[in-house]
Design an enzyme around this catalytic site. Structure first.
Site, PDB file in Angstrom:
ATOM      1  N   GLU A 260       0.822  -1.171   0.092  1.00 60.45           N
ATOM      2  CA  GLU A 260       0.069   0.122  -0.019  1.00 60.45           C
ATOM      3  C   GLU A 260       0.796   1.257  -0.071  1.00 60.45           C
ATOM      4  O   GLU A 260       1.580   1.390   1.059  1.00 60.45           O
ATOM      5  CB  GLU A 260      -0.920  -0.106   1.265  1.00 60.45           C
ATOM      6  CG  GLU A 260      -2.114   0.703   1.092  1.00 60.45           C
ATOM      7  CD  GLU A 260      -2.056   2.227   1.568  1.00 60.45           C
ATOM      8  OE1 GLU A 260      -1.492   3.127   0.902  1.00 60.45           O
ATOM      9  OE2 GLU A 260      -2.722   2.371   2.730  1.00 60.45           O
ATOM     10  N   GLU A 393       3.938  13.362  -4.828  1.00 58.70           N
ATOM     11  CA  GLU A 393       3.324  13.166  -3.463  1.00 58.70           C
ATOM     12  C   GLU A 393       4.112  14.098  -2.564  1.00 58.70           C
ATOM     13  O   GLU A 393       5.258  13.845  -2.398  1.00 58.70           O
ATOM     14  CB  GLU A 393       3.094  11.542  -2.854  1.00 58.70           C
ATOM     15  CG  GLU A 393       2.403  11.669  -1.576  1.00 58.70           C
ATOM     16  CD  GLU A 393       2.477  10.178  -1.046  1.00 58.70           C
ATOM     17  OE1 GLU A 393       1.274   9.740  -0.711  1.00 58.70           O
ATOM     18  OE2 GLU A 393       3.418   9.473  -1.165  1.00 58.70           O
TER      19      GLU A 393
END
Length: 501
Positions: A260, A393
């Site tokens: 993840e 990000e």
């Protein structure tokens, strides 16, 4: 009164053990920049000891005491852990807020979710018993077939610092429910509550070696765990760069992994929204957990017809966010986790400005906070799709904005990313929301909201956001092998070869 920081060692085989090299890592309070304690620094030698303890626990008494026991047996321990965490909620929430900088009310919510997750997987563990020996319909009457669901073995669980105890629980609870034994390696930037989980397990009598907790640096503790030949699976939450390294290490042994990873998720706001409701969800989607969320909807796509008025609303809402020390009442934005993270986020902001974007609001340290790794909630406009701020990000309280004119353009911009974790759409037109839901290239879609998460629903992404699903029944499947058992039940010979008789 100051909250005391527990001093712990490594949790191995049900006991607190000093690391082999006796080294420790300082704990820095991100709100004050002060050293408030330390944690043990595990190395490869400690990893070996923990893996040996986990394997011993997995195979003890032929698995009867844990791995081959009933789900109902394991559920009793999970429920006891949940109850003990609830009992210690106030203390754990304060430790979490002090350690990683998130507002106390958020941390308290997280601890509730930790207990809820253990309770949920207790239910799932019990349900697993009824699914054993599930019959499979076959086309030949001479054969009977069923499946067994068995724990995958010893698992390595590597977790991040933004939700220290909760992200650990997302892995620990289903792994234990499945019957695995585990080595948890939390981030060195926020490990306090994960070590306290060890104390909780000790207090409830979890069999020694079922859960081992090693704090330490990634290269010194995480890497040896990921590449260990006697660890049967790795589950990792963190950056895409580290995830790639873990996948490479696991590939050498054909070891399964669940990843993840990062995200750069879009939130699409159409012209028919209530501006105030949409403004709050937009800010919550990006600034919750001080902006340090892998699923943060940090790319705002707003319809051009409402862009000006919507951005004015956003700025007003931003100005009303209370930025303070995390334990202060009403805090809604605390510091980012470390000096390194602070410098990284500020670099993103300055690069965006240098590339031609506009800092609409924020972008600096709050004037009333002279210490701590605090950054104002930041909104950046005049963004081009080639800019770093659009593509990478940030992992901080930074929202970048673009406008769109048509639904098709919104879809194209939303999917213009290497990532695919989450996406959100805000509109009163539910048919349009349905179209957007299908068009988003993401593992999670929120309609008229952003970021809600429940133990019962699957969580995970696609593209460079990783693969596999946590939570729900899918989370349990991560830690199970399915074994096919087929029996020949006819009394007649098989008859393929000519009998020598």
């Amino acid at each position: 009164m100051a909250t005391p920081i527990p001093s712990r060692e490594l949790f191995i085989d049900g006991e607190w053990r000093e690391p082999i090299n006796k080294n420790r890592i300082p704990i820095i309070n991100p709100a004050s920049e002060e050293t408030i304690g330390n944690i043990p620094a595990a190395t490869a030698e400690d990893v070996n000891i923990a893996v040996e303890a986990a394997r011993k626990a997995f195979f003890k008494d032929g698995g009867i005491s844990w791995s081959s026991a009933t789900g109902a047996h394991r559920a009793k321990y999970l429920r006891a852990i949940a109850a003990k965490i609830t009992e210690r909620k106030s203390e754990l929430a304060k430790l979490e807020a002090i350690d990683c900088g998130k507002p106390l009310e958020e941390a308290a919510w997280d601890i509730d979710d930790v207990a809820g997750c253990f309770d949920y997987y207790a239910d799932i563990a019990e349900a697993l018993d009824s699914k054993q020996k599930t019959p499979i319909s076959l086309p030949m009457e001479a054969f009977k077939c069923h499946v067994l669901r068995e724990p995958i073995g010893v698992v390595g669980l590597i977790t991040p610092w933004n939700y220290p105890m909760l992200m650990a629980t997302w892995k620990v609870a289903p792994a234990l429910a499945a019957g695995c034994t585990a080595i948890l390696k939390p981030s060195e930037l926020a490990s306090i509550t994960c070590l306290e989980l060890g104390e909780v397990c000790r207090e409830v009598g979890l069999p020694p070696g079922v859960l081992n907790i090693l704090t330490g640096l990634g290269p010194e503790a995480g890497a040896p765990l990921a590449s260990h030949p006697q660890v049967d699976k790795i589950a990792f939450t963190g950056s895409s760069t580290t995830g790639s390294k873990i996948m490479t290490a696991a590939a050498q042994l054909v070891k399964p992994v669940t990843l993840e990873l990062g995200g750069k998720s879009p939130i699409v706001v159409f012209e028919d929204v209530d501006l105030d409701k949409a403004a709050e969800w937009t800010l919550f989607g990006c600034f919750w957990t001080n902006g340090q969320i892998c699923s943060a909807t940090s790319r705002l796509l707003v319809h051009e017809s409402i862009a000006e008025s919507f951005l004015e609303k956003l700025v007003k809402w931003c100005e009303n966010i209370k930025i303070s020390e995390p334990l202060e009442e009403g805090c809604r934005l605390g510091p980012v986790v470390s000096s390194g993270q602070y410098e990284k986020v500020m670099k993103f902001i300055s690069t965006a400005k240098n590339e031609g974007a506009t800092i609409l609001c924020g972008g600096a340290r709050p004037q009333h906070l002279k210490k701590g790794f605090f950054i104002e909630p930041t909104i950046i406009t005049d963004v081009k799709t080639s800019m770093q701020i659009w593509r990478e990000e940030v992992f901080g309280p930074v929202l970048c904005v673009k406008t769109f004119s048509t639904e098709e353009e919104a879809i194209e911009l939303a999917n213009d990313t290497h990532y695919g974790l989450g996406a959100a759409v805000l509109s009163q037109d539910l048919e349009r929301c349905e179209r957007m839901t299908k068009a988003f290239q993401a593992g999670i879609v929120w309609v008229n909201c952003s970021q809600p998460c429940f133990s019962q629903a699957p969580w995970g992404g696609k593209k460079r956001s990783g693969f596999g699903r946590e939570l729900g029944e899918w989370g349990l499947d991560n830690y199970l092998n399915v074994k096919q058992v087929t029996s020949y039940t006819s009394g007649e010979p098989w008859g393929w070869y000519k009998s020598p008789a």
